[in-house]
Design an enzyme around this catalytic site. Structure first.
Site, PDB file in Angstrom:
ATOM      1  CD  GLU A  71      -1.097 -65.686  67.496  1.00  0.00           C
ATOM      2  OE1 GLU A  71      -1.478 -66.765  66.552  1.00  0.00           O
ATOM      3  OE2 GLU A  71       0.263 -65.329  67.405  1.00  0.00           O
ATOM      4  CG  HIS A  92     -11.811 -70.916  78.640  1.00  0.00           C
ATOM      5  ND1 HIS A  92     -12.500 -69.624  78.342  1.00  0.00           N
ATOM      6  CD2 HIS A  92     -10.932 -70.806  79.528  1.00  0.00           C
ATOM      7  CE1 HIS A  92     -12.077 -68.776  79.061  1.00  0.00           C
ATOM      8  NE2 HIS A  92     -11.211 -69.369  79.898  1.00  0.00           N
ATOM      9  CG  HIS A 119       1.743 -70.668  72.658  1.00  0.00           C
ATOM     10  ND1 HIS A 119       2.079 -71.584  71.649  1.00  0.00           N
ATOM     11  CD2 HIS A 119       1.317 -69.421  71.918  1.00  0.00           C
ATOM     12  CE1 HIS A 119       2.111 -71.076  70.556  1.00  0.00           C
ATOM     13  NE2 HIS A 119       1.522 -69.880  70.766  1.00  0.00           N
ATOM     14  CB  CYS A 159       4.498 -71.141  67.659  1.00  0.00           C
ATOM     15  SG  CYS A 159       4.773 -69.524  67.785  1.00  0.00           S
ATOM     16  CG  HIS A 211      -2.312 -72.092  68.569  1.00  0.00           C
ATOM     17  ND1 HIS A 211      -2.101 -71.669  67.432  1.00  0.00           N
ATOM     18  CD2 HIS A 211      -1.555 -71.171  69.325  1.00  0.00           C
ATOM     19  CE1 HIS A 211      -1.257 -70.665  67.325  1.00  0.00           C
ATOM     20  NE2 HIS A 211      -0.978 -70.202  68.785  1.00  0.00           N
ATOM     21  CG  HIS A 236      -2.219 -66.508  71.420  1.00  0.00           C
ATOM     22  ND1 HIS A 236      -1.051 -65.737  71.478  1.00  0.00           N
ATOM     23  CD2 HIS A 236      -2.010 -67.587  70.642  1.00  0.00           C
ATOM     24  CE1 HIS A 236      -0.141 -65.998  70.955  1.00  0.00           C
ATOM     25  NE2 HIS A 236      -0.719 -67.619  70.396  1.00  0.00           N
TER      26      HIS A 236
END
Length: 141
Positions: A125, A78, A41, A37, A27, A43
């Site tokens: 997260e 994914h 990137h 952010c 996201h 998670h």
């Protein structure tokens, strides 16, 4: 997986189901206020979902654990969260992800005869950061 203990939600239901799961997704938060952010990137999100209810279905479930996993994992694993329609007008923050997971689950729960309720969704997260979402509960007078 290491066992994790989460904050409990207070309720008066006879049954409480908790489901842990994880998925990987990317996201970005398109705002200058988001700092690093802003750049896409990824998670590995860890979730805990709490469902409560007083009645079980015909085979003895509030809801099948597998159904919960498939609902969330199949949708988000994914993927780029920003590409999902529920984030079209909302940045896919961890807070908004927790809220959307709860809403998706509750939509399915409303179709069940035993009417369980999604009480809490926790989204981790990073190893040190998580969000708890608890929908407002209706007050019955």
């Amino acid at each position: 997986m290491m066992q994790q203990f989460y904050p409990q939600v207070q309720h008066s239901y006879r049954f409480e189901l908790n489901k842990d799961m994880h998925f990987s997704a990317a996201h970005f938060i398109p705002s200058e206020d988001a700092g690093k952010c802003q750049v896409m990137h990824g998670h590995t999100y860890y979730l805990n979902i709490t469902i409560g209810g007083n009645e079980l279905d015909s085979i003895g479930f509030l809801i099948d654990f597998k159904e919960l996993k498939n609902l969330i994992h199949d949708k988000y694993d994914h993927s780029v969260l920003n590409d999902h329609p529920e984030f079209k007008n909302n940045f896919p923050t961890t807070e908004k992800l927790a809220e959307q997971v709860c809403k998706s689950i509750q939509e399915v729960l409303l179709t069940r005869n035993n009417k369980p309720v999604c009480l809490q969704v926790i989204v981790r997260e990073t190893p040190t950061s998580y969000v708890i979402y608890r929908p407002e509960q209706e007050v019955v007078l």
